[in-house]
Design a protein around this motif. Structure first.
Motif, PDB file in Angstrom:
ATOM      1  N   MET A   1      45.523 -12.407 -60.802  1.00  0.00           N
ATOM      2  CA  MET A   1      44.515 -13.099 -60.008  1.00  0.00           C
ATOM      3  C   MET A   1      43.921 -12.142 -58.975  1.00  0.00           C
ATOM      4  O   MET A   1      44.612 -11.261 -58.456  1.00  0.00           O
ATOM      5  N   ASP A   2      42.643 -12.301 -58.679  1.00  0.00           N
ATOM      6  CA  ASP A   2      41.935 -11.443 -57.736  1.00  0.00           C
ATOM      7  C   ASP A   2      41.744 -12.198 -56.425  1.00  0.00           C
ATOM      8  O   ASP A   2      41.009 -13.184 -56.365  1.00  0.00           O
ATOM      9  N   PHE A   3      42.413 -11.737 -55.377  1.00  0.00           N
ATOM     10  CA  PHE A   3      42.334 -12.417 -54.091  1.00  0.00           C
ATOM     11  C   PHE A   3      41.359 -11.735 -53.136  1.00  0.00           C
ATOM     12  O   PHE A   3      41.311 -12.092 -51.967  1.00  0.00           O
ATOM     13  N   THR A   4      40.606 -10.743 -53.608  1.00  0.00           N
ATOM     14  CA  THR A   4      39.662 -10.062 -52.725  1.00  0.00           C
ATOM     15  C   THR A   4      38.458 -10.958 -52.450  1.00  0.00           C
ATOM     16  O   THR A   4      38.094 -11.811 -53.256  1.00  0.00           O
ATOM     17  N   PHE A   5      37.842 -10.736 -51.298  1.00  0.00           N
ATOM     18  CA  PHE A   5      36.663 -11.509 -50.924  1.00  0.00           C
ATOM     19  C   PHE A   5      35.422 -10.872 -51.551  1.00  0.00           C
ATOM     20  O   PHE A   5      35.397  -9.681 -51.853  1.00  0.00           O
ATOM     21  N   THR A   6      34.392 -11.676 -51.716  1.00  0.00           N
ATOM     22  CA  THR A   6      33.157 -11.176 -52.319  1.00  0.00           C
ATOM     23  C   THR A   6      32.436 -10.236 -51.354  1.00  0.00           C
ATOM     24  O   THR A   6      32.726 -10.198 -50.150  1.00  0.00           O
ATOM     25  N   GLU A   7      31.484  -9.485 -51.894  1.00  0.00           N
ATOM     26  CA  GLU A   7      30.713  -8.572 -51.055  1.00  0.00           C
ATOM     27  C   GLU A   7      29.957  -9.334 -49.967  1.00  0.00           C
ATOM     28  O   GLU A   7      29.833  -8.858 -48.834  1.00  0.00           O
ATOM     29  N   GLU A   8      29.438 -10.503 -50.323  1.00  0.00           N
ATOM     30  CA  GLU A   8      28.698 -11.306 -49.340  1.00  0.00           C
ATOM     31  C   GLU A   8      29.619 -11.779 -48.224  1.00  0.00           C
ATOM     32  O   GLU A   8      29.235 -11.777 -47.038  1.00  0.00           O
ATOM     33  N   GLN A   9      30.831 -12.201 -48.575  1.00  0.00           N
ATOM     34  CA  GLN A   9      31.776 -12.640 -47.560  1.00  0.00           C
ATOM     35  C   GLN A   9      32.193 -11.481 -46.659  1.00  0.00           C
ATOM     36  O   GLN A   9      32.293 -11.646 -45.434  1.00  0.00           O
ATOM     37  N   GLN A  10      32.422 -10.322 -47.244  1.00  0.00           N
ATOM     38  CA  GLN A  10      32.789  -9.152 -46.448  1.00  0.00           C
ATOM     39  C   GLN A  10      31.645  -8.716 -45.545  1.00  0.00           C
ATOM     40  O   GLN A  10      31.858  -8.275 -44.414  1.00  0.00           O
ATOM     41  N   ALA A  11      30.411  -8.879 -46.024  1.00  0.00           N
ATOM     42  CA  ALA A  11      29.249  -8.541 -45.196  1.00  0.00           C
ATOM     43  C   ALA A  11      29.164  -9.488 -43.998  1.00  0.00           C
ATOM     44  O   ALA A  11      28.790  -9.069 -42.890  1.00  0.00           O
ATOM     45  N   ALA A  12      29.498 -10.750 -44.213  1.00  0.00           N
ATOM     46  CA  ALA A  12      29.503 -11.709 -43.107  1.00  0.00           C
ATOM     47  C   ALA A  12      30.526 -11.311 -42.053  1.00  0.00           C
ATOM     48  O   ALA A  12      30.282 -11.433 -40.842  1.00  0.00           O
ATOM     49  N   VAL A  13      31.689 -10.836 -42.493  1.00  0.00           N
ATOM     50  CA  VAL A  13      32.724 -10.388 -41.556  1.00  0.00           C
ATOM     51  C   VAL A  13      32.225  -9.200 -40.743  1.00  0.00           C
ATOM     52  O   VAL A  13      32.409  -9.139 -39.514  1.00  0.00           O
ATOM     53  N   GLU A  14      31.576  -8.244 -41.403  1.00  0.00           N
ATOM     54  CA  GLU A  14      31.062  -7.074 -40.695  1.00  0.00           C
ATOM     55  C   GLU A  14      30.004  -7.475 -39.670  1.00  0.00           C
ATOM     56  O   GLU A  14      29.970  -6.945 -38.547  1.00  0.00           O
ATOM     57  N   ALA A  15      29.140  -8.409 -40.045  1.00  0.00           N
ATOM     58  CA  ALA A  15      28.120  -8.881 -39.104  1.00  0.00           C
ATOM     59  C   ALA A  15      28.770  -9.575 -37.914  1.00  0.00           C
ATOM     60  O   ALA A  15      28.348  -9.392 -36.762  1.00  0.00           O
ATOM     61  N   ALA A  16      29.809 -10.366 -38.181  1.00  0.00           N
ATOM     62  CA  ALA A  16      30.506 -11.066 -37.106  1.00  0.00           C
ATOM     63  C   ALA A  16      31.194 -10.079 -36.172  1.00  0.00           C
ATOM     64  O   ALA A  16      31.140 -10.230 -34.937  1.00  0.00           O
ATOM     65  N   ARG A  17      31.826  -9.069 -36.736  1.00  0.00           N
ATOM     66  CA  ARG A  17      32.500  -8.072 -35.894  1.00  0.00           C
ATOM     67  C   ARG A  17      31.501  -7.346 -34.996  1.00  0.00           C
ATOM     68  O   ARG A  17      31.809  -7.041 -33.831  1.00  0.00           O
ATOM     69  N   ALA A  18      30.313  -7.097 -35.515  1.00  0.00           N
ATOM     70  CA  ALA A  18      29.289  -6.427 -34.708  1.00  0.00           C
ATOM     71  C   ALA A  18      28.880  -7.308 -33.529  1.00  0.00           C
ATOM     72  O   ALA A  18      28.716  -6.818 -32.402  1.00  0.00           O
ATOM     73  N   VAL A  19      28.728  -8.600 -33.772  1.00  0.00           N
ATOM     74  CA  VAL A  19      28.353  -9.520 -32.690  1.00  0.00           C
ATOM     75  C   VAL A  19      29.486  -9.668 -31.689  1.00  0.00           C
ATOM     76  O   VAL A  19      29.292  -9.579 -30.472  1.00  0.00           O
ATOM     77  N   PHE A  20      30.704  -9.873 -32.186  1.00  0.00           N
ATOM     78  CA  PHE A  20      31.832 -10.139 -31.298  1.00  0.00           C
ATOM     79  C   PHE A  20      32.337  -8.887 -30.587  1.00  0.00           C
ATOM     80  O   PHE A  20      33.129  -8.994 -29.643  1.00  0.00           O
ATOM     81  N   SER A  21      31.889  -7.717 -31.023  1.00  0.00           N
ATOM     82  CA  SER A  21      32.317  -6.489 -30.345  1.00  0.00           C
ATOM     83  C   SER A  21      31.831  -6.441 -28.902  1.00  0.00           C
ATOM     84  O   SER A  21      32.389  -5.706 -28.080  1.00  0.00           O
ATOM     85  N   GLY A  22      30.820  -7.227 -28.596  1.00  0.00           N
ATOM     86  CA  GLY A  22      30.309  -7.263 -27.233  1.00  0.00           C
ATOM     87  C   GLY A  22      30.998  -8.282 -26.343  1.00  0.00           C
ATOM     88  O   GLY A  22      30.589  -8.464 -25.190  1.00  0.00           O
ATOM     89  N   VAL A  23      32.030  -8.946 -26.865  1.00  0.00           N
ATOM     90  CA  VAL A  23      32.750  -9.969 -26.093  1.00  0.00           C
ATOM     91  C   VAL A  23      34.109  -9.411 -25.684  1.00  0.00           C
ATOM     92  O   VAL A  23      34.899  -9.014 -26.543  1.00  0.00           O
ATOM     93  N   ALA A  24      34.382  -9.369 -24.396  1.00  0.00           N
ATOM     94  CA  ALA A  24      35.664  -8.883 -23.895  1.00  0.00           C
ATOM     95  C   ALA A  24      36.524 -10.065 -23.485  1.00  0.00           C
ATOM     96  O   ALA A  24      36.119 -10.863 -22.626  1.00  0.00           O
TER      97      ALA A  24
END
Length: 382
Positions: free
Chosen positions: A1-24
């Motif tokens: 079974m493949d438990f990896t996330f799709t490219e679209e889901q991983q892209a959403a994570v990267e976008a979220a990390r970019a936004v949340f990087s400005g929150v301390a």
């Protein structure tokens, strides 16, 4: 079974990390330092950045300005939001929007969802009922009672307690029951006549509200009576809360590893002591169990896949691990940090307060174990 996330889901994570990087987390208002509620409003700057990054419409169809991703993508973003204690109704607003798209009238969806995706409309939901112990839909009644302007409307009476972000919301999804016992979901404007919001304060210091409905009239299109609508929303909210628990736990364990790696006793980092390492390893096991049970539940509700038990069984298991796991993680973190963990100049006490609120929101693991037992009894495994 493949438990990896799709490219679209991983892209959403990267976008979220970019936004949340400005929150301390250090800058998040502390319930230990602020009497009453820590703030009057949500973090509007962060809310705007989430909207600009197209993360508020992540799970909506393209016709409403969304990206058309599944709930798993939302839970991945929520996981990231918890690592910085993001003070935004991301879970509630997205979950209600998904429910409106899936079960609501097309006119209601066209009115609300594009604005929600742009961050112009904040949505939330009452899921705790009057006391938090009984099913939320039993706390409010919905009866036919139109007006001259809306002859096919409904009238709502009852109370929903501890509604998150209600004072900042433009619509509140209120579960209710009809005279026939059906569960329905009403989208209520909090400024409507008969709606009263009484301030409550969460363990994390955020504003909640007791939403009292006294003869509140809603139009027929504002009430979703499709079978399964409330259950779908409830499952999204519950599983999303498990995702928040996972993200918070991961950040806290990382903070603990960093601190114990630098703190020395007898000339050695305390992380090298067996007693410290064993406790940290136990909490790592908690995290991995929280993770696998979360994604199992998320996969079931995202795909509608069958199994030996209904999806409620997988959700119950995820709640068991998230509720107990996040508590054990922050308690161990406090212990391994020593007195420094309680220092209000250090962010750990904020994570502890948020973790306790998540634990209380999910409810005790024993109750979920009992629910799981009932499901096993009703669906014997071959």
């Amino acid at each position: 079974m493949d438990f990896t996330f799709t490219e679209e889901q991983q892209a959403a994570v990267e976008a979220a990390r970019a936004v949340f990087s400005g929150v301390a987390p250090d800058s998040v208002p502390s319930p230990a330092l602020t009497p009453g509620a820590v703030a009057e409003d949500i973090d509007r700057r962060l809310w705007g950045e989430l909207a600009s990054s197209d993360l508020l419409g992540l799970t909506l169809s393209e016709e409403y300005g969304g990206a058309g991703l599944d709930p798993v993508a939302l839970f991945l973003v929520l996981r990231e939001s918890a690592k910085v204690l993001a003070r935004v109704p991301l879970l509630e607003s997205c979950a209600v929007a998904m429910t409106v798209e899936r079960y609501g009238e097309s006119g209601l969806a066209a009115e609300l969802l594009p604005r929600a995706a742009r961050g112009e409309l904040v949505l939330t939901a009452g899921a705790n009922g009057r006391t938090g112990h009984d099913p939320a839909e039993l706390a409010v009644t919905a009866r036919p009672g139109g007006s001259a302007a809306a002859p096919a409307g409904w009238v709502l009476d009852g109370v929903q307690s501890a509604v998150p972000w209600a004072q900042a919301a433009d619509r509140i999804a209120v579960p209710a029951h009809t005279g026939e016992g059906r569960a329905v979901l009403a989208l209520v404007d909090p400024t409507r006549r008969g709606v009263t919001l009484a301030d409550q304060v969460s363990t994390s210091g955020e504003r909640l509200a007791e939403v009292r409905l006294d003869g509140v009239r809603v139009e027929a299109r504002e009430l979703i009576d499709a079978p399964g609508a409330w259950e779908w929303l409830r499952d999204l909210l519950t599983t999303g809360t498990c995702a928040l628990a996972l993200g918070l736990g991961e950040r806290v364990l990382a903070m603990t590893a960093e601190y114990t790696g630098k703190r020395e006793q007898f000339g050695f980092p305390v992380a090298t002591f067996q007693a410290v390492a064993v406790q940290a390893a136990d909490r790592y096991i908690d995290l991995r169990a929280m993770e696998v049970t979360l994604w199992q539940a998320a996969w079931r509700i995202s795909t509608g896949a069958g199994g030996p038990l209904p999806a409620a069984g997988d959700i119950a298991v995820a709640k068991i691990w998230a509720s107990d796991g996040v508590r054990r993680i922050v308690q161990t973190a406090q212990h391994l940090h020593g007195g420094f963990g309680a220092d209000t100049d250090y962010p750990l006490h904020r994570f502890h307060a948020w973790a306790k609120q998540i634990e209380l929101s999910l409810g005790p693991a024993a109750a979920h174990e009992e629910a799981l037992g009932d499901l096993l009894a009703a669906h014997p495994l071959a």
